[in-house]
Design a protein around this motif. Structure first.
Motif, mmCIF file in Angstrom:
data_model
loop_
_atom_site.group_PDB
_atom_site.id
_atom_site.type_symbol
_atom_site.label_atom_id
_atom_site.label_comp_id
_atom_site.label_asym_id
_atom_site.label_seq_id
_atom_site.Cartn_x
_atom_site.Cartn_y
_atom_site.Cartn_z
ATOM 1 N N LEU A 190 0.869 -1.165 0.000
ATOM 2 C CA LEU A 190 0.000 0.000 0.000
ATOM 3 C C LEU A 190 0.910 1.219 0.000
ATOM 4 N N ARG A 191 0.685 2.142 -0.913
ATOM 5 C CA ARG A 191 1.535 3.337 -0.989
ATOM 6 C C ARG A 191 0.687 4.588 -0.786
ATOM 7 N N GLN A 192 1.169 5.426 0.142
ATOM 8 C CA GLN A 192 0.556 6.738 0.309
ATOM 9 C C GLN A 192 1.099 7.641 -0.792
ATOM 10 N N VAL A 193 0.212 8.093 -1.670
ATOM 11 C CA VAL A 193 0.616 8.876 -2.825
ATOM 12 C C VAL A 193 1.260 10.176 -2.368
ATOM 13 N N SER A 194 2.160 10.714 -3.206
ATOM 14 C CA SER A 194 2.854 11.959 -2.884
ATOM 15 C C SER A 194 1.835 13.062 -2.626
ATOM 16 N N GLY A 198 -1.729 13.466 3.144
ATOM 17 C CA GLY A 198 -1.872 12.059 3.515
ATOM 18 C C GLY A 198 -3.260 11.519 3.311
ATOM 19 N N THR A 199 -3.927 11.908 2.209
ATOM 20 C CA THR A 199 -5.320 11.519 2.006
ATOM 21 C C THR A 199 -5.526 10.532 0.869
ATOM 22 N N LYS A 200 -4.486 10.185 0.129
ATOM 23 C CA LYS A 200 -4.649 9.301 -1.014
ATOM 24 C C LYS A 200 -3.658 8.134 -0.949
ATOM 25 N N PHE A 201 -4.154 6.941 -1.277
ATOM 26 C CA PHE A 201 -3.346 5.735 -1.229
ATOM 27 C C PHE A 201 -3.617 4.904 -2.478
ATOM 28 N N SER A 202 -2.610 4.127 -2.883
ATOM 29 C CA SER A 202 -2.764 3.175 -3.985
ATOM 30 C C SER A 202 -2.398 1.786 -3.500
ATOM 31 N N MET A 203 -3.191 0.785 -3.910
ATOM 32 C CA MET A 203 -2.928 -0.606 -3.554
ATOM 33 C C MET A 203 -2.274 -1.310 -4.741
ATOM 34 N N ARG A 239 -1.275 -2.087 -9.977
ATOM 35 C CA ARG A 239 -2.225 -1.316 -9.180
ATOM 36 C C ARG A 239 -3.602 -1.949 -9.276
ATOM 37 N N ILE A 240 -4.198 -2.225 -8.120
ATOM 38 C CA ILE A 240 -5.497 -2.889 -8.081
ATOM 39 C C ILE A 240 -6.580 -2.011 -7.463
ATOM 40 N N GLY A 241 -6.212 -0.839 -6.951
ATOM 41 C CA GLY A 241 -7.222 0.020 -6.353
ATOM 42 C C GLY A 241 -6.627 1.267 -5.745
ATOM 43 N N THR A 242 -7.500 2.220 -5.453
ATOM 44 C CA THR A 242 -7.083 3.466 -4.811
ATOM 45 C C THR A 242 -8.009 3.762 -3.639
ATOM 46 N N ILE A 243 -7.461 4.414 -2.621
ATOM 47 C CA ILE A 243 -8.212 4.794 -1.429
ATOM 48 C C ILE A 243 -8.040 6.290 -1.230
#
Length: 416
Positions: A190-194, A198-203, A239-243
């Motif tokens: 899981l990566r916290q996008v730049s 700190g509100t966006k993440f990619s799986m 990449r399988i999803g975003t949060i």
């Protein structure tokens, strides 16, 4: 030989191979101090071929009956390890075991490592818990309602938080002592996008989405020119999803608001008669890691690749179905308690901003049963100091649910 005697002998064989495997892993760790990347050790199997032949030559009807009775009697961990060992005896045992053991969606149980990437059951949740270790920045996912007194809970997945200059990664592995991306135990991240908020993440998954064909890239070929890395280890991400968490600009009181776009799960999976992608096996390197005999090796390696940008190549997005979108269930305000409340059905006991329940984001015009519209697909909450429960339903897998829950641990000052 009675059924109990067979179970006892299987357990004794399992313990013997376990000691051999541990010695092999210890030797591998010592060698890792000299080399940064070592190919997986494949010599972890017993030398008593006569004993193996004795089990391999059982009549098919008897073998089928033995494995079926073992599968039906050992329904929970750690006793269910005997079912996994049945698949490790030889090729014939493996084929029969794979035929009998169903997916989590069908039986509601986690058996093989690939079960962690298969959808959960439709009618009831698989209940797990997460233990957070602040000293090592690790998060461990175990099966079970809560930690047992004897510590016998089965470890399912482990994650380590790694802070980088421009982002934060949660590296996810099958074991708690190896988080190398070149390891056969690496399953995703899981990566916290730049984003300083700190509100966006990619799986990301270590293997391509189920049913999508990919071609190797030049980048992958360059990585595997080194002889120190096993060419069958999946070292790339898909990449399988975003949060995403909504900003709380007005700093109003209330829980976090989140949305999850599951690119690898079509929306049709929750419609009447829909199905979710269900992978049947890991790349070969992971199969070898959980095998005790050379008979379990696949003959053809699985090649995994990644397009630039750590995502599925743009050509694969053409004609892809609408992805499933999850949103957090809106809580209600409790006047007497003066707090926001959700019905976790006794699975969450401590109030926390991290607690959440996810349901499908459904438009009234879409063909989805009314019961499915309010169904909680994933819930996560605190029950004690550094202990959190995680219960997930179809169409999420344990790996996907774990990745979503990890996003809740990261600091999000703009959302609170």
């Amino acid at each position: 030989m009675s059924f109990k005697s067979i179970i006892r002998e299987l357990k004794e064989m399992k313990d013997g191979i376990g000691s051999i495997s541990r010695r092999g892993v210890e030797g591998k760790n010592c060698r890792n101090r000299k080399k940064s990347h070592i190919a997986p050790d494949q010599a972890l199997f017993p030398s008593d071929s006569n004993q193996q032949s004795q089990w391999a030559n059982l009549p098919p009807e008897l073998l089928l009956d033995i494995v079926r009775r073992v599968e039906e009697s050992e329904t929970s961990w750690p006793a269910r390890a005997v079912v996994v060992f049945c698949a490790s005896v030889c090729r014939s045992w493996r084929e029969v075991t794979k035929e009998i053991v169903k997916t989590p969606e069908q039986c509601g149980r986690l058996t093989f490592p690939i079960s962690l990437k298969q959808p959960g059951p439709r009618d009831f949740p698989i209940q797990c818990f997460i233990r957070r270790d602040g000293a090592t920045a690790q998060y461990l996912l175990f099966s079970g309602l809560m930690p047992s007194e004897d510590g016998s809970n089965k470890l399912l997945l482990a994650a380590r938080k790694v802070r980088r200059a421009t982002c934060t990664d949660f590296v996810i592995s099958l074991v708690a002592n190896d988080f190398s991306r070149a390891s056969s135990t690496y399953v995703g991240k899981l990566r916290q996008v730049s984003n300083f908020l700190g509100t966006k993440f990619s799986m990301y998954d270590s293997q391509p989405p189920c049913g999508i064909a990919v071609q190797p890239t030049n980048r992958m070929s360059r990585r595997f020119h080194s002889k120190q890395v096993s060419p069958r280890v999946s070292a790339y991400n898909y990449r399988i999803g975003t949060i995403s968490y909504e900003l709380n600009v007005l700093r109003t009181r209330g829980p976090r608001r989140m949305n999850c776009i599951m690119d690898s799960i079509p929306f049709s999976s929750i419609e009447e008669g829909g199905t979710a992608p269900t992978p049947s096996s890991f790349p070969q390197s992971l199969e070898e890691h959980f095998s005790s005999f050379p008979d379990l090796k696949e003959k053809e390696p699985v090649i995994c690749s990644e397009a630039p940008g750590l995502s599925v190549s743009p050509g694969l997005t053409m004609g892809t179905p609408e992805p499933l979108v999850l949103k957090n269930k809106a809580p209600r305000w409790h006047e007497q308690l003066q707090c926001w409340c959700l019905n976790f059905k006794g699975r969450v006991t401590v109030a926390s901003v991290k607690n959440f329940q996810l349901v499908a984001a459904i438009d009234p015009t879409q063909n989805v049963p009314a019961a499915q519209q309010e169904k909680v697909i994933l819930q996560f909450g605190k029950i004690g100091k550094d202990i959190f429960t995680m219960d997930y339903h179809y169409p999420l897998s344990a790996f996907q649910a774990f990745a979503i829950c990890l996003s809740s641990f990261d600091t999000k000052p703009a959302c609170e």
